[in-house]
Write a protein that holds these residues in place. Structure first.
Motif, PDB file in Angstrom:
ATOM      1  N   THR A 194      38.470  36.605  38.315  1.00 51.68           N
ATOM      2  CA  THR A 194      38.312  35.186  38.600  1.00 51.68           C
ATOM      3  C   THR A 194      39.547  34.392  38.193  1.00 51.68           C
ATOM      4  N   LEU A 195      40.323  34.871  37.207  1.00 49.34           N
ATOM      5  CA  LEU A 195      41.522  34.153  36.796  1.00 49.34           C
ATOM      6  C   LEU A 195      42.738  34.532  37.630  1.00 49.34           C
ATOM      7  N   ASP A 196      42.607  35.539  38.480  1.00 46.44           N
ATOM      8  CA  ASP A 196      43.700  35.931  39.366  1.00 46.44           C
ATOM      9  C   ASP A 196      43.729  35.106  40.641  1.00 46.44           C
ATOM     10  N   GLN A 197      42.765  34.232  40.811  1.00 44.56           N
ATOM     11  CA  GLN A 197      42.674  33.447  42.041  1.00 44.56           C
ATOM     12  C   GLN A 197      43.834  32.477  42.160  1.00 44.56           C
ATOM     13  N   LYS A 198      43.981  31.939  43.340  1.00 44.03           N
ATOM     14  CA  LYS A 198      45.045  30.974  43.584  1.00 44.03           C
ATOM     15  C   LYS A 198      44.805  29.692  42.783  1.00 44.03           C
ATOM     16  N   TYR A 199      43.550  29.296  42.615  1.00 46.87           N
ATOM     17  CA  TYR A 199      43.197  28.083  41.882  1.00 46.87           C
ATOM     18  C   TYR A 199      42.286  28.457  40.716  1.00 46.87           C
ATOM     19  N   PRO A 200      42.841  28.760  39.548  1.00 40.09           N
ATOM     20  CA  PRO A 200      41.989  29.219  38.445  1.00 40.09           C
ATOM     21  C   PRO A 200      41.053  28.145  37.896  1.00 40.09           C
ATOM     22  N   GLN A 201      41.334  26.851  38.155  1.00 40.63           N
ATOM     23  CA  GLN A 201      40.428  25.812  37.642  1.00 40.63           C
ATOM     24  C   GLN A 201      39.047  25.923  38.293  1.00 40.63           C
ATOM     25  N   LYS A 202      38.967  26.508  39.464  1.00 35.83           N
ATOM     26  CA  LYS A 202      37.655  26.731  40.077  1.00 35.83           C
ATOM     27  C   LYS A 202      36.855  27.772  39.301  1.00 35.83           C
ATOM     28  N   SER A 203      37.556  28.666  38.630  1.00 33.51           N
ATOM     29  CA  SER A 203      36.884  29.708  37.871  1.00 33.51           C
ATOM     30  C   SER A 203      36.289  29.171  36.580  1.00 33.51           C
ATOM     31  N   LEU A 204      36.764  28.025  36.117  1.00 38.17           N
ATOM     32  CA  LEU A 204      36.315  27.484  34.837  1.00 38.17           C
ATOM     33  C   LEU A 204      35.392  26.290  35.001  1.00 38.17           C
ATOM     34  N   ALA A 205      34.824  26.125  36.174  1.00 37.84           N
ATOM     35  CA  ALA A 205      33.875  25.048  36.434  1.00 37.84           C
ATOM     36  C   ALA A 205      32.639  25.642  37.121  1.00 37.84           C
ATOM     37  N   LEU A 206      31.519  24.991  36.944  1.00 33.66           N
ATOM     38  CA  LEU A 206      30.277  25.484  37.537  1.00 33.66           C
ATOM     39  C   LEU A 206      30.057  24.872  38.917  1.00 33.66           C
ATOM     40  N   PRO A 214      20.979  31.786  43.054  1.00 33.47           N
ATOM     41  CA  PRO A 214      20.631  31.907  41.629  1.00 33.47           C
ATOM     42  C   PRO A 214      21.349  33.061  40.919  1.00 33.47           C
ATOM     43  N   LYS A 215      21.555  34.175  41.615  1.00 34.45           N
ATOM     44  CA  LYS A 215      22.268  35.293  41.001  1.00 34.45           C
ATOM     45  C   LYS A 215      23.712  34.915  40.698  1.00 34.45           C
ATOM     46  N   ARG A 216      24.358  34.269  41.642  1.00 35.47           N
ATOM     47  CA  ARG A 216      25.751  33.853  41.447  1.00 35.47           C
ATOM     48  C   ARG A 216      25.850  32.768  40.369  1.00 35.47           C
ATOM     49  N   LEU A 217      24.880  31.864  40.321  1.00 33.81           N
ATOM     50  CA  LEU A 217      24.869  30.830  39.299  1.00 33.81           C
ATOM     51  C   LEU A 217      24.745  31.448  37.904  1.00 33.81           C
ATOM     52  N   ASN A 218      23.878  32.453  37.766  1.00 32.96           N
ATOM     53  CA  ASN A 218      23.725  33.159  36.496  1.00 32.96           C
ATOM     54  C   ASN A 218      25.046  33.820  36.089  1.00 32.96           C
ATOM     55  N   TYR A 219      25.707  34.463  37.025  1.00 28.67           N
ATOM     56  CA  TYR A 219      26.990  35.109  36.773  1.00 28.67           C
ATOM     57  C   TYR A 219      28.037  34.072  36.354  1.00 28.67           C
ATOM     58  N   ASN A 220      28.098  32.955  37.071  1.00 25.66           N
ATOM     59  CA  ASN A 220      29.062  31.902  36.748  1.00 25.66           C
ATOM     60  C   ASN A 220      28.773  31.267  35.391  1.00 25.66           C
ATOM     61  N   LEU A 221      27.488  31.072  35.061  1.00 26.90           N
ATOM     62  CA  LEU A 221      27.133  30.523  33.757  1.00 26.90           C
ATOM     63  C   LEU A 221      27.638  31.410  32.629  1.00 26.90           C
ATOM     64  N   HIS A 222      27.462  32.711  32.781  1.00 24.94           N
ATOM     65  CA  HIS A 222      27.924  33.633  31.750  1.00 24.94           C
ATOM     66  C   HIS A 222      29.448  33.597  31.627  1.00 24.94           C
ATOM     67  N   ASN A 223      30.157  33.559  32.733  1.00 25.34           N
ATOM     68  CA  ASN A 223      31.619  33.529  32.679  1.00 25.34           C
ATOM     69  C   ASN A 223      32.149  32.230  32.093  1.00 25.34           C
ATOM     70  N   VAL A 224      31.675  31.108  32.593  1.00 24.94           N
ATOM     71  CA  VAL A 224      32.205  29.809  32.186  1.00 24.94           C
ATOM     72  C   VAL A 224      31.819  29.481  30.749  1.00 24.94           C
ATOM     73  N   LEU A 225      30.548  29.627  30.413  1.00 25.53           N
ATOM     74  CA  LEU A 225      30.116  29.313  29.060  1.00 25.53           C
ATOM     75  C   LEU A 225      30.706  30.292  28.041  1.00 25.53           C
ATOM     76  N   GLY A 226      30.859  31.531  28.431  1.00 16.49           N
ATOM     77  CA  GLY A 226      31.501  32.505  27.553  1.00 16.49           C
ATOM     78  C   GLY A 226      32.948  32.151  27.276  1.00 16.49           C
TER      79      GLY A 226
END
Length: 83
Positions: free
Chosen positions: A5-17, A23-35
């Motif tokens: 997720t940090l290799d993307q062209k726009y890493p700020q998208k990786s650090l926002a919800l 729901p599966k993707r939201l759960n995955y994103n919650l774990h990444n961002v909050l972690g």
């Protein structure tokens, strides 16, 4: 190793919800961002715990943050015991 997720062209998208996903993707994103953001909280807790428990670490942190000054010896004031 850098996360995909940090290799993307726009890493700020990786650090926002994004709540417009499944729901599966939201759960995955919650774990990444909050972690990621909890890393800073845990780092603060670890550094303060080390400063409280180890005098040499506290002296080193003081030396780094004060610009090379030595830590003065602290003596607790004399307390009158309660009867």
């Amino acid at each position: 190793m850098v996360a995909k997720t940090l290799d993307q062209k726009y890493p700020q998208k990786s650090l926002a919800l994004d709540f417009k996903v499944s729901p599966k993707r939201l759960n995955y994103n919650l774990h990444n961002v909050l972690g990621f953001y909890m890393t800073f909280v845990m780092l603060f807790i670890v550094i303060t715990g080390l400063c409280m428990s180890m005098k040499w670490f506290h002296s080193g942190v003081y030396w780094l943050t004060s610009g090379g000054k030595q830590l003065k010896e602290f003596k607790a004031p004399y307390l009158i015991p309660l009867r």
